[in-house]
Design a protein around this motif. Structure first.
Motif, PDB file in Angstrom:
ATOM      1  N   ALA A 146       0.847  -1.189   0.000  1.00 40.90           N
ATOM      2  CA  ALA A 146       0.000   0.000   0.000  1.00 40.90           C
ATOM      3  C   ALA A 146       0.878   1.232   0.000  1.00 40.90           C
ATOM      4  N   HIS A 147       0.274   2.392  -0.341  1.00 43.11           N
ATOM      5  CA  HIS A 147       1.082   3.598  -0.286  1.00 43.11           C
ATOM      6  C   HIS A 147       0.746   4.497   0.887  1.00 43.11           C
ATOM      7  N   ASP A 148      -0.233   4.096   1.720  1.00 44.23           N
ATOM      8  CA  ASP A 148      -0.382   4.889   2.935  1.00 44.23           C
ATOM      9  C   ASP A 148      -0.597   3.993   4.149  1.00 44.23           C
ATOM     10  N   LEU A 149      -0.123   4.504   5.266  1.00 40.40           N
ATOM     11  CA  LEU A 149      -0.135   3.710   6.487  1.00 40.40           C
ATOM     12  C   LEU A 149      -1.544   3.513   7.034  1.00 40.40           C
ATOM     13  N   ALA A 150      -2.438   4.455   6.746  1.00 42.83           N
ATOM     14  CA  ALA A 150      -3.784   4.373   7.300  1.00 42.83           C
ATOM     15  C   ALA A 150      -4.470   3.071   6.881  1.00 42.83           C
ATOM     16  N   ARG A 206      16.089  14.419   1.620  1.00 41.11           N
ATOM     17  CA  ARG A 206      14.798  14.953   2.071  1.00 41.11           C
ATOM     18  C   ARG A 206      14.646  14.877   3.589  1.00 41.11           C
ATOM     19  N   CYS A 207      15.709  14.426   4.243  1.00 37.45           N
ATOM     20  CA  CYS A 207      15.594  14.146   5.669  1.00 37.45           C
ATOM     21  C   CYS A 207      15.729  15.423   6.487  1.00 37.45           C
ATOM     22  N   PRO A 208      14.814  15.652   7.464  1.00 44.41           N
ATOM     23  CA  PRO A 208      14.911  16.872   8.281  1.00 44.41           C
ATOM     24  C   PRO A 208      16.088  16.852   9.259  1.00 44.41           C
ATOM     25  N   ILE A 209      16.662  15.673   9.550  1.00 47.01           N
ATOM     26  CA  ILE A 209      17.734  15.625  10.549  1.00 47.01           C
ATOM     27  C   ILE A 209      19.061  15.160   9.944  1.00 47.01           C
ATOM     28  N   ALA A 210      19.224  15.329   8.637  1.00 49.80           N
ATOM     29  CA  ALA A 210      20.425  14.814   7.979  1.00 49.80           C
ATOM     30  C   ALA A 210      21.694  15.520   8.470  1.00 49.80           C
ATOM     31  N   PRO A 215       7.874   5.060  16.121  1.00 47.83           N
ATOM     32  CA  PRO A 215       8.652   5.007  14.880  1.00 47.83           C
ATOM     33  C   PRO A 215      10.038   5.616  15.111  1.00 47.83           C
ATOM     34  N   LYS A 216      11.046   5.020  14.473  1.00 52.17           N
ATOM     35  CA  LYS A 216      12.405   5.494  14.726  1.00 52.17           C
ATOM     36  C   LYS A 216      13.009   6.186  13.508  1.00 52.17           C
ATOM     37  N   HIS A 217      12.505   5.858  12.326  1.00 54.08           N
ATOM     38  CA  HIS A 217      13.074   6.449  11.119  1.00 54.08           C
ATOM     39  C   HIS A 217      12.327   7.728  10.765  1.00 54.08           C
ATOM     40  N   PRO A 218      13.058   8.793  10.423  1.00 47.84           N
ATOM     41  CA  PRO A 218      12.380  10.059  10.105  1.00 47.84           C
ATOM     42  C   PRO A 218      11.373   9.933   8.963  1.00 47.84           C
ATOM     43  N   TYR A 219      11.608   8.989   8.028  1.00 46.23           N
ATOM     44  CA  TYR A 219      10.661   8.820   6.920  1.00 46.23           C
ATOM     45  C   TYR A 219       9.356   8.229   7.435  1.00 46.23           C
ATOM     46  N   THR A 220       9.469   7.231   8.317  1.00 47.52           N
ATOM     47  CA  THR A 220       8.263   6.637   8.899  1.00 47.52           C
ATOM     48  C   THR A 220       7.484   7.691   9.678  1.00 47.52           C
ATOM     49  N   LYS A 221       8.215   8.532  10.391  1.00 46.14           N
ATOM     50  CA  LYS A 221       7.547   9.588  11.166  1.00 46.14           C
ATOM     51  C   LYS A 221       6.779  10.532  10.245  1.00 46.14           C
ATOM     52  N   ALA A 222       7.411  10.869   9.128  1.00 41.73           N
ATOM     53  CA  ALA A 222       6.751  11.761   8.173  1.00 41.73           C
ATOM     54  C   ALA A 222       5.493  11.102   7.612  1.00 41.73           C
ATOM     55  N   LEU A 223       5.593   9.811   7.301  1.00 40.77           N
ATOM     56  CA  LEU A 223       4.421   9.103   6.774  1.00 40.77           C
ATOM     57  C   LEU A 223       3.314   9.062   7.816  1.00 40.77           C
ATOM     58  N   LEU A 224       3.689   8.784   9.065  1.00 37.19           N
ATOM     59  CA  LEU A 224       2.692   8.685  10.129  1.00 37.19           C
ATOM     60  C   LEU A 224       2.016  10.018  10.380  1.00 37.19           C
ATOM     61  N   ILE A 226      -3.487  17.789  18.222  1.00 36.34           N
ATOM     62  CA  ILE A 226      -2.564  18.716  17.563  1.00 36.34           C
ATOM     63  C   ILE A 226      -1.872  17.945  16.448  1.00 36.34           C
ATOM     64  N   ASN A 227      -1.947  18.484  15.261  1.00 31.80           N
ATOM     65  CA  ASN A 227      -1.398  17.760  14.119  1.00 31.80           C
ATOM     66  C   ASN A 227      -0.030  18.334  13.756  1.00 31.80           C
ATOM     67  N   ASN A 228       1.014  17.689  14.247  1.00 35.84           N
ATOM     68  CA  ASN A 228       2.360  18.132  13.903  1.00 35.84           C
ATOM     69  C   ASN A 228       2.800  17.460  12.618  1.00 35.84           C
ATOM     70  N   ARG A 229       2.330  17.951  11.524  1.00 34.98           N
ATOM     71  CA  ARG A 229       2.591  17.278  10.277  1.00 34.98           C
ATOM     72  C   ARG A 229       3.996  17.589   9.789  1.00 34.98           C
ATOM     73  N   ILE A 230       4.742  16.525   9.483  1.00 27.20           N
ATOM     74  CA  ILE A 230       6.070  16.711   8.913  1.00 27.20           C
ATOM     75  C   ILE A 230       5.905  16.653   7.388  1.00 27.20           C
ATOM     76  N   VAL A 231       6.184  17.762   6.752  1.00 27.87           N
ATOM     77  CA  VAL A 231       6.057  17.778   5.296  1.00 27.87           C
ATOM     78  C   VAL A 231       7.440  17.633   4.678  1.00 27.87           C
ATOM     79  N   LEU A 232       7.610  16.567   3.893  1.00 26.47           N
ATOM     80  CA  LEU A 232       8.901  16.343   3.245  1.00 26.47           C
ATOM     81  C   LEU A 232       9.028  17.256   2.046  1.00 26.47           C
TER      82      LEU A 232
END
Lengths: 289, 329
Positions: free
Chosen positions: B217-221, B296-300, B251-260, B271-277
């Motif tokens: 699938a392409h989304d976690l939901a 694309r990583c926010p913590i690179a 979640p430990k990976h920044p990509y997973t966090k962004a998807l979540l 509160i929706n802290n959306r991480i936008v890549l």
């Protein structure tokens, strides 16, 4: 066409009426082809005489009650020759369709599935297509000699690449379809996949193509006969009659006119039928009643 | 529980260009698309692994490689203990009945010229499992099991809606009593209300029949409800794999966090802290050096450019490929 088809009320009493309303091309084209086929089959019983009978007294006779389409350069009955000419034209059309489709299908399927064969076969097909079909046919006939059989074979060779390309493109498209992949994962043997999933879906575009090949073969035969590279001159083919009549066109236009009308009539009918079939073969229109 | 499917270091590279005669004469080399670049995971009997990632990350290629619709370049695929990654089609055919598929597009996955009953009966007939009346009854049973009526077997695909067609696709996949079904985005093409129905059907079937799923699938939901485990893919690699709870709760990976963060929350006050890549997914022909996600990583950090992070164990059954996975947690 499609919009008017949707807005029409589908409450016609009979199936034929419904087809007429939705796909008039099929009825008109089919009827025109049926007339041509009937003329070819029933030629001896349609008030014709032997198309080879020479009657010098009737040379360039104008159309009248006795000679409906008049007489030609040596007094042969143009009506009889035109009717018998349908036999030659339709035989060429049918022969080319059968031979062309058979080999085109074979080559198309092979190159659609086996990529190294595809590289070779398609380059050969490209080569064949690069030569104008009339020129190719003229060359082949000059090698083998003019006869009905050779004319059919020569035109078929020119038509095979077109069928092969069509089949190949359809096969390439179909084999990526999920339902074909689902059949592979379902363990269906290759031959059955070909038979169940590939061939039936190739049939519709192929049938449409067949009508165009038929029409083009009839025309090519006439052109070959017209330039003297087709059937032997004594054969009553439409191209031959027109070729002979050409020299006296200004004083006896009827010799060229009647076989010309017959030729246009047949080709138009087959093309109309092809257009109609193309519309009807969209599987969304398949009716199960 | 034993593993029904074990995938080890699966690699699928496609060559594009440079394969024609003229390219070869000019000495042009083909460029390589690293569609799948070393993917490993396993699925236990009766469990569901959700495989999630953006379009073009190679998740479908993983599924197609397992089904052997594409030839894997490297790596092994073990189905019930037997390596099927390079066996011939003859050897594979009897094994295929344990491994079935449901595709994304319900309109293209059924042959328009065959009745849906014929379509569902095809896999059964191939293995000579049943014939005649028995086959007919089995097909009707399958129809009822997926929520269709037994009297619909003689209809053609175009008479059904998208959701119904997907049910037919599921019935076909169930026909041979498989142990594993690859679900390649089975609900992406459906309306949201129908999606839920189809997912519930899949969950019920799994409970009843104990089939394992690989749910792509392409989304976690979508994955959340059905999966027992989740693997997140990015540009041909698995970046994080864990059981569902760990992925969704820690979640430990920044990509997973962004998807979540993109999963809609049912609580309107949250509160929706959306991480936008930012930016697009890089080309798999020329992936970034080091960590593939670094562009694309926010913590690179500089280390991400030079060193590729390995997929390391972060907790029980939780593996993450990120240099900063421990600190982030």
């Amino acid at each position: 066409m499609s919009i008017s088809a949707i807005t029409q009320t589908p409450s016609s009493p009979t199936g034929l009426m419904r087809i007429w309303k939705r796909y008039p091309n099929i009825i008109i084209g089919g009827a025109m082809l049926a007339i041509a086929v009937f003329a070819a089959i029933a030629a001896p019983w349609l008030g014709t005489i032997d198309p080879q009978t020479i009657a010098p007294f009737n040379r360039l006779e104008v159309p009248g009650t006795e000679f409906w389409f008049g007489g030609d350069l040596v007094g042969r009955d143009v009506y009889s020759r035109t009717i018998y000419g349908a036999r030659i034209s339709l035989a060429v059309g049918l022969g080319v369709v059968v031979i062309g489709i058979f080999f085109g299908l074979l080559i198309g399927i092979l190159s659609g599935f086996v990529s190294w064969v595809d590289q070779i076969l398609m380059r050969v097909m490209d080569g064949l297509m690069a030569i104008p079909s009339i020129l190719l046919a003229v060359a082949l006939i000059s090698l083998t000699g003019a006869s009905l059989k050779n004319v059919i074979i020569a035109i078929s060779i020119a038509e095979v690449p077109r069928v092969a390309r069509l089949v190949r493109s359809v096969v390439l498209q179909l084999k990526e379809r999920p339902y074909v992949e689902a059949a592979i994962t379902a363990g269906t043997p290759f031959i059955l996949i070909l038979w169940r999933h590939i061939l039936p879906n190739t049939l519709a575009p192929l049938l449409v193509q067949a009508t165009y090949i038929f029409a083009s073969a009839v025309l090519t035969e006439a052109i070959l006969s017209f330039i003297g590279a087709g059937t032997p001159p004594s054969t009553p083919s439409w191209g031959n009659i027109i070729a002979e009549g050409r020299t006296v066109f200004s004083i006896a236009p009827h010799i060229v006119m009647f076989p010309g009308i017959a030729l246009s009539f047949t080709v138009l009918g087959v093309n109309l039928l092809g257009d109609g079939l193309r519309d009807i073969f969209d599987p969304r229109f398949v009716s199960r009643t | 529980m034993s593993d029904i499917l074990v995938v080890k270091d699966l690699v699928k590279h496609y060559e594009i260009g440079g394969t024609g005669i003229i390219d070869r004469m000019l000495g042009q080399k083909a460029s390589v698309v690293r569609s799948v670049d070393g993917v490993s995971f396993s699925i236990a009997e009766g469990e569901t692994l959700g495989l999630v990632g953006e379009s073009g990350c190679g998740k479908s290629t993983v599924g197609r490689s397992i089904l052997r619709l594409v030839e894997p370049t490297k790596g092994t695929i073990e189905l019930a203990g037997q390596d099927i990654s390079h066996v011939s089609e003859q050897v594979l055919r009897p094994l295929r009945k344990h491994l079935q598929v449901v595709f994304q597009d319900p309109f293209a996955s059924l042959n328009p010229r065959r009745t849906v009953g014929q379509t569902v009966a095809e896999p059964i007939g191939n293995y000579g499992l049943k014939s005649g009346d028995e086959l007919k009854n089995r097909v009707q049973d399958l129809f009822e099991r997926v929520g269709l009526r037994a009297d619909q077997v003689d209809r053609f695909p175009h008479e059904f809606s998208g959701g119904q067609r997907q049910r037919i696709g599921i019935a076909r996949a169930l026909a041979t009593n498989p142990k594993l079904i690859i679900l390649d985005e089975p609900v992406s093409a459906l309306d949201v209300s129908v999606q839920a129905q189809v997912i519930n059907l899949l969950v019920d079937l799994q409970k009843e029949l104990g089939i394992a799923y690989l749910f792509i699938a392409h989304d976690l939901a979508v994955v959340e409800h059905i999966s027992t485990h989740v693997a997140v893919m990015y540009l041909g690699k698995v970046v994080e794999i864990a059981d569902k709870k760990s992925i969704f709760n820690s979640p430990k990976h920044p990509y997973t966090k962004a998807l979540l963060s993109a999963v809609p929350n049912s609580d309107p006050d949250a509160i929706n802290n959306r991480i936008v890549l930012k930016g697009d997914i890089p080309s798999p022909t020329n992936p970034p050096s080091g960590c593939r996600f670094r562009t694309r990583c926010p913590i690179a950090q500089p280390i991400c450019t030079s060193e590729e992070p390995a997929l390391e164990v972060q907790g029980p059954g939780h593996k993450t490929a990120c240099h900063f996975a421990k600190e982030e947690a």
